[in-house]
Design a protein around this motif. Structure first.
Motif, PDB file in Angstrom:
ATOM      1  N   VAL A   7      23.288   3.319   1.301  1.00  0.00           N
ATOM      2  CA  VAL A   7      23.132   2.302   2.552  1.00  0.00           C
ATOM      3  C   VAL A   7      24.191   2.193   3.280  1.00  0.00           C
ATOM      4  O   VAL A   7      24.040   2.481   4.680  1.00  0.00           O
ATOM      5  CB  VAL A   7      22.794   1.129   1.747  1.00  0.00           C
ATOM      6  CG1 VAL A   7      22.542  -0.198   3.177  1.00  0.00           C
ATOM      7  CG2 VAL A   7      21.365   0.919   1.162  1.00  0.00           C
ATOM      8  N   ARG A  11      23.914   3.712   7.285  1.00  0.00           N
ATOM      9  CA  ARG A  11      24.272   2.758   8.243  1.00  0.00           C
ATOM     10  C   ARG A  11      25.459   3.239   9.240  1.00  0.00           C
ATOM     11  O   ARG A  11      25.546   2.706  10.441  1.00  0.00           O
ATOM     12  CB  ARG A  11      24.664   1.362   7.824  1.00  0.00           C
ATOM     13  CG  ARG A  11      23.479   0.635   7.249  1.00  0.00           C
ATOM     14  CD  ARG A  11      23.181  -0.503   8.318  1.00  0.00           C
ATOM     15  NE  ARG A  11      24.203  -1.313   8.552  1.00  0.00           N
ATOM     16  CZ  ARG A  11      24.666  -1.868   9.607  1.00  0.00           C
ATOM     17  NH1 ARG A  11      24.260  -1.139  10.571  1.00  0.00           N
ATOM     18  NH2 ARG A  11      25.600  -2.867   9.603  1.00  0.00           N
ATOM     19  N   PHE A  18      20.085   0.947  13.527  1.00  0.00           N
ATOM     20  CA  PHE A  18      19.937   0.064  12.670  1.00  0.00           C
ATOM     21  C   PHE A  18      20.268  -1.146  13.379  1.00  0.00           C
ATOM     22  O   PHE A  18      21.308  -1.393  14.148  1.00  0.00           O
ATOM     23  CB  PHE A  18      20.805   0.071  11.469  1.00  0.00           C
ATOM     24  CG  PHE A  18      20.245   1.274  10.475  1.00  0.00           C
ATOM     25  CD1 PHE A  18      19.375   1.070   9.522  1.00  0.00           C
ATOM     26  CD2 PHE A  18      20.776   2.514  10.516  1.00  0.00           C
ATOM     27  CE1 PHE A  18      18.998   2.087   8.948  1.00  0.00           C
ATOM     28  CE2 PHE A  18      20.367   3.519   9.889  1.00  0.00           C
ATOM     29  CZ  PHE A  18      19.594   3.092   8.880  1.00  0.00           C
ATOM     30  N   TYR A  22      21.462  -7.601  11.642  1.00  0.00           N
ATOM     31  CA  TYR A  22      21.545  -7.685  10.330  1.00  0.00           C
ATOM     32  C   TYR A  22      22.947  -7.154   9.715  1.00  0.00           C
ATOM     33  O   TYR A  22      23.529  -6.350   9.977  1.00  0.00           O
ATOM     34  CB  TYR A  22      20.471  -6.656   9.421  1.00  0.00           C
ATOM     35  CG  TYR A  22      19.001  -7.222  10.019  1.00  0.00           C
ATOM     36  CD1 TYR A  22      18.561  -8.706   9.546  1.00  0.00           C
ATOM     37  CD2 TYR A  22      18.131  -6.322  10.306  1.00  0.00           C
ATOM     38  CE1 TYR A  22      17.253  -8.743  10.036  1.00  0.00           C
ATOM     39  CE2 TYR A  22      16.739  -6.618  10.465  1.00  0.00           C
ATOM     40  CZ  TYR A  22      16.474  -7.922  10.436  1.00  0.00           C
ATOM     41  OH  TYR A  22      15.062  -8.465  10.776  1.00  0.00           O
ATOM     42  N   ASP A  24      25.762  -6.062   6.711  1.00  0.00           N
ATOM     43  CA  ASP A  24      25.843  -4.859   5.729  1.00  0.00           C
ATOM     44  C   ASP A  24      25.027  -5.221   4.373  1.00  0.00           C
ATOM     45  O   ASP A  24      24.302  -4.295   3.926  1.00  0.00           O
ATOM     46  CB  ASP A  24      27.226  -4.297   5.422  1.00  0.00           C
ATOM     47  CG  ASP A  24      27.656  -3.594   6.280  1.00  0.00           C
ATOM     48  OD1 ASP A  24      27.161  -3.143   7.377  1.00  0.00           O
ATOM     49  OD2 ASP A  24      29.125  -3.382   6.494  1.00  0.00           O
ATOM     50  N   ASP A  26      22.717  -7.559   4.084  1.00  0.00           N
ATOM     51  CA  ASP A  26      21.072  -7.541   4.412  1.00  0.00           C
ATOM     52  C   ASP A  26      20.696  -6.147   4.220  1.00  0.00           C
ATOM     53  O   ASP A  26      19.515  -6.177   3.481  1.00  0.00           O
ATOM     54  CB  ASP A  26      20.752  -7.840   6.048  1.00  0.00           C
ATOM     55  CG  ASP A  26      21.246  -9.476   6.334  1.00  0.00           C
ATOM     56  OD1 ASP A  26      21.378 -10.388   5.317  1.00  0.00           O
ATOM     57  OD2 ASP A  26      21.512  -9.724   7.299  1.00  0.00           O
ATOM     58  N   TRP A  27      21.291  -5.012   4.752  1.00  0.00           N
ATOM     59  CA  TRP A  27      20.883  -3.750   4.390  1.00  0.00           C
ATOM     60  C   TRP A  27      20.483  -3.353   3.013  1.00  0.00           C
ATOM     61  O   TRP A  27      19.552  -2.572   2.915  1.00  0.00           O
ATOM     62  CB  TRP A  27      21.401  -2.677   5.286  1.00  0.00           C
ATOM     63  CG  TRP A  27      21.386  -2.883   6.762  1.00  0.00           C
ATOM     64  CD1 TRP A  27      22.244  -3.457   7.841  1.00  0.00           C
ATOM     65  CD2 TRP A  27      20.114  -2.864   7.475  1.00  0.00           C
ATOM     66  NE1 TRP A  27      21.595  -3.616   8.892  1.00  0.00           N
ATOM     67  CE2 TRP A  27      20.309  -3.027   8.925  1.00  0.00           C
ATOM     68  CE3 TRP A  27      18.941  -2.051   7.182  1.00  0.00           C
ATOM     69  CZ2 TRP A  27      19.442  -3.010   9.662  1.00  0.00           C
ATOM     70  CZ3 TRP A  27      17.912  -1.955   8.314  1.00  0.00           C
ATOM     71  CH2 TRP A  27      18.056  -2.306   9.400  1.00  0.00           C
ATOM     72  N   ARG A  28      21.054  -4.041   2.273  1.00  0.00           N
ATOM     73  CA  ARG A  28      21.035  -3.467   0.777  1.00  0.00           C
ATOM     74  C   ARG A  28      19.586  -4.036   0.045  1.00  0.00           C
ATOM     75  O   ARG A  28      19.263  -3.544  -0.631  1.00  0.00           O
ATOM     76  CB  ARG A  28      22.218  -3.903  -0.159  1.00  0.00           C
ATOM     77  CG  ARG A  28      23.389  -3.227   0.189  1.00  0.00           C
ATOM     78  CD  ARG A  28      24.635  -3.836  -0.661  1.00  0.00           C
ATOM     79  NE  ARG A  28      25.736  -3.182   0.222  1.00  0.00           N
ATOM     80  CZ  ARG A  28      27.002  -4.043   0.421  1.00  0.00           C
ATOM     81  NH1 ARG A  28      26.970  -5.056  -0.074  1.00  0.00           N
ATOM     82  NH2 ARG A  28      27.882  -3.335   0.850  1.00  0.00           N
ATOM     83  N   ILE A  31      16.902  -1.789   2.486  1.00  0.00           N
ATOM     84  CA  ILE A  31      16.743  -0.426   2.393  1.00  0.00           C
ATOM     85  C   ILE A  31      16.370  -0.402   1.012  1.00  0.00           C
ATOM     86  O   ILE A  31      17.443  -0.332   0.258  1.00  0.00           O
ATOM     87  CB  ILE A  31      17.658   0.479   2.990  1.00  0.00           C
ATOM     88  CG1 ILE A  31      17.843   0.238   4.384  1.00  0.00           C
ATOM     89  CG2 ILE A  31      17.522   1.939   2.514  1.00  0.00           C
ATOM     90  CD1 ILE A  31      19.103   1.128   5.168  1.00  0.00           C
ATOM     91  N   GLN A  65      13.533  -2.054   8.459  1.00  0.00           N
ATOM     92  CA  GLN A  65      13.382  -1.886   6.921  1.00  0.00           C
ATOM     93  C   GLN A  65      12.744  -0.676   6.662  1.00  0.00           C
ATOM     94  O   GLN A  65      12.240   0.031   7.416  1.00  0.00           O
ATOM     95  CB  GLN A  65      12.481  -3.030   6.790  1.00  0.00           C
ATOM     96  CG  GLN A  65      12.401  -3.503   5.247  1.00  0.00           C
ATOM     97  CD  GLN A  65      11.387  -4.564   4.894  1.00  0.00           C
ATOM     98  OE1 GLN A  65      10.529  -5.003   5.561  1.00  0.00           O
ATOM     99  NE2 GLN A  65      11.313  -4.986   3.556  1.00  0.00           N
TER     100      GLN A  65
END
Ligand SMILES: [Zn+2]
Length: 158
Positions: A7, A11, A18, A22, A24, A26-28, A31, A65
């Protein structure tokens, strides 16, 4: 590579794609696909970046997402709701007038999405080997024979 590392990688590598609202962390949670599909998401980003550059629309479309749903790869791409406008030296955020208006970039994005989803339908989400849609007790997954066996064992051992 762990999920967290992947991730962070994607990113950073495709930072323009991206949604910057959001974090870092949030991205976990945004994704969540398995490692077998990571190369497909990378491929998607590469193609999306190329298409946006071609149409001069970098920063106007964002990945929101990426997840698995009913065994299928879902990549959600949305238009940025606001765009920056520089008029007479004043910068302000203005509402996008026609967010749903069809555009060449939007069409390209749909084509790229279809290609990648089509590939994902034939690719094991766990390991990336050839696979297909499997159903077990009403749950859907796209996986190879080996991972289907493992999945069956896991479910029957519960
Ligand atoms: Zn597999």
């Amino acid at each position: 590579m762990t999920h967290e590392e992947y991730v962070d990688y994607i990113r950073t590598r495709y930072s323009d794609l991206f949604d910057p609202s959001y974090s870092d962390e949030d991205w976990r949670y945004l994704i969540t696909i398995g490692p077998g599909w990571w190369p497909l998401l990378s491929d998607f980003c590469e193609k999306l970046e190329g298409a946006l550059k071609h149409h001069g629309e970098v920063g106007r479309w964002y990945i929101r997402q990426c997840k698995e749903k009913m065994g299928e790869l879902r990549i959600y791409v949305r238009r940025a709701p606001y765009e920056r406008s520089d008029v007479d030296g004043f910068s302000e955020w203005v509402a996008d007038i026609a967010p749903l208006e069809p555009s060449a970039a939007k069409e390209m994005i749909s084509i790229i999405q279809e290609q990648i989803v089509g590939q994902a339908n034939l690719t094991c989400e766990e390991c990336g080997e050839p696979g297909g849609l499997r159903v077990l007790d009403g749950w859907y997954r796209t996986c190879c024979d080996q991972h289907f066996e493992q999945w069956k064992e896991l479910r029957t051992s519960k």
